[in-house]
Design an enzyme around this catalytic site. Structure first.
Site, short mmCIF file in Angstrom:
data_model
loop_
_atom_site.label_atom_id
_atom_site.label_comp_id
_atom_site.label_asym_id
_atom_site.label_seq_id
_atom_site.Cartn_x
_atom_site.Cartn_y
_atom_site.Cartn_z
N PRO A 11 7.76 -3.53 11.66
CG PRO A 11 8.44 -4.10 9.50
CD PRO A 11 8.16 -4.69 10.85
CG ASN A 12 6.86 1.00 8.05
OD1 ASN A 12 7.58 1.97 8.19
ND2 ASN A 12 7.07 0.07 7.13
NE ARG A 19 2.42 1.89 6.47
CZ ARG A 19 2.54 0.58 6.59
NH1 ARG A 19 2.54 0.03 7.78
NH2 ARG A 19 2.66 -0.17 5.52
CE1 TYR A 24 -1.57 -1.64 7.56
CE2 TYR A 24 -1.12 0.45 6.47
CZ TYR A 24 -0.97 -0.93 6.55
OH TYR A 24 -0.22 -1.57 5.61
CG ASN A 75 0.90 -6.38 13.07
OD1 ASN A 75 1.48 -6.65 12.03
ND2 ASN A 75 -0.09 -5.52 13.13
CB ALA A 78 6.53 -5.26 5.45
CG HIS A 81 4.09 -10.01 3.41
ND1 HIS A 81 2.94 -10.75 3.67
CD2 HIS A 81 3.82 -8.76 3.86
CE1 HIS A 81 2.03 -9.97 4.23
NE2 HIS A 81 2.54 -8.76 4.35
CD GLU A 99 0.83 -14.03 10.48
OE1 GLU A 99 1.20 -13.35 9.51
OE2 GLU A 99 0.71 -15.28 10.39
CG HIS A 101 -1.36 -9.35 9.43
ND1 HIS A 101 -0.14 -8.78 9.17
CD2 HIS A 101 -1.16 -10.68 9.48
CE1 HIS A 101 0.77 -9.74 9.04
NE2 HIS A 101 0.17 -10.91 9.23
NE ARG A 108 -3.09 -3.67 2.33
CZ ARG A 108 -2.09 -3.16 3.04
NH1 ARG A 108 -1.79 -3.63 4.22
NH2 ARG A 108 -1.38 -2.16 2.55
#
Length: 144
Positions: A11-12, A19, A24, A75, A78, A81, A99, A101, A108
């Site tokens: 997502p996103n 964004r 990012y 990736n 969110a 988590h 994985e 990120h 963060r």
């Protein structure tokens, strides 16, 4: 025959370039996908890229990877988590998963420090921006 790797973005990530560029980076998802295909080819991999904001769609793609792909770069955004479903799908298919990120999730907010994906991943790359995808593909090329 080239090994096939599915690169999934959660997502996103379709909002990259717009964004929070300070977090990012300025590259778009299209830029990253183009680089993944080229980087994969350079190390003998055939790469396919997909993105979804929908958890269930990511789970379905992970499940459908059996017999079609040799490994995944994920990736989960969110969903890292929150998603036990993605964890379970990765465990069920038994394919190597790295994985990735873009940001360092450990530097963060506290809620980002835990990933449900990490325990079922071959490895985790975070905080290196888009270079993380290239590193993941190179690692998979060696592993496969």
């Amino acid at each position: 025959m080239a090994k096939r790797v599915l690169v999934l973005n959660g997502p996103n990530l379709n909002m990259l370039g717009i964004r929070e560029p300070q977090t990012y980076g300025s590259q778009t998802l299209a830029d990253i996908e183009k680089a993944c295909i080229a980087d994969g080819k350079a190390v003998g991999l055939t790469v396919e890229c997909r993105q979804s904001n929908i958890e269930g769609e990511l789970v379905t793609w992970i499940q459908q990877a059996i017999g079609k792909f040799d490994a995944l770069v994920l990736n989960p955004g969110a969903y890292s988590h929150t998603s036990i479903a993605i964890h379970d799908a990765i465990r069920a298919v038994g394919l190597p998963v790295i994985e990735v990120h873009l940001s360092n999730i450990h530097a963060r907010e506290a809620f980002r420090h835990h990933s449900y994906v990490s325990p079922v991943a071959l490895g985790v790359i975070c905080g290196l921006g888009a270079s993380g995808y290239k590193l993941a593909l190179h690692a998979l090329a060696e592993k496969l």
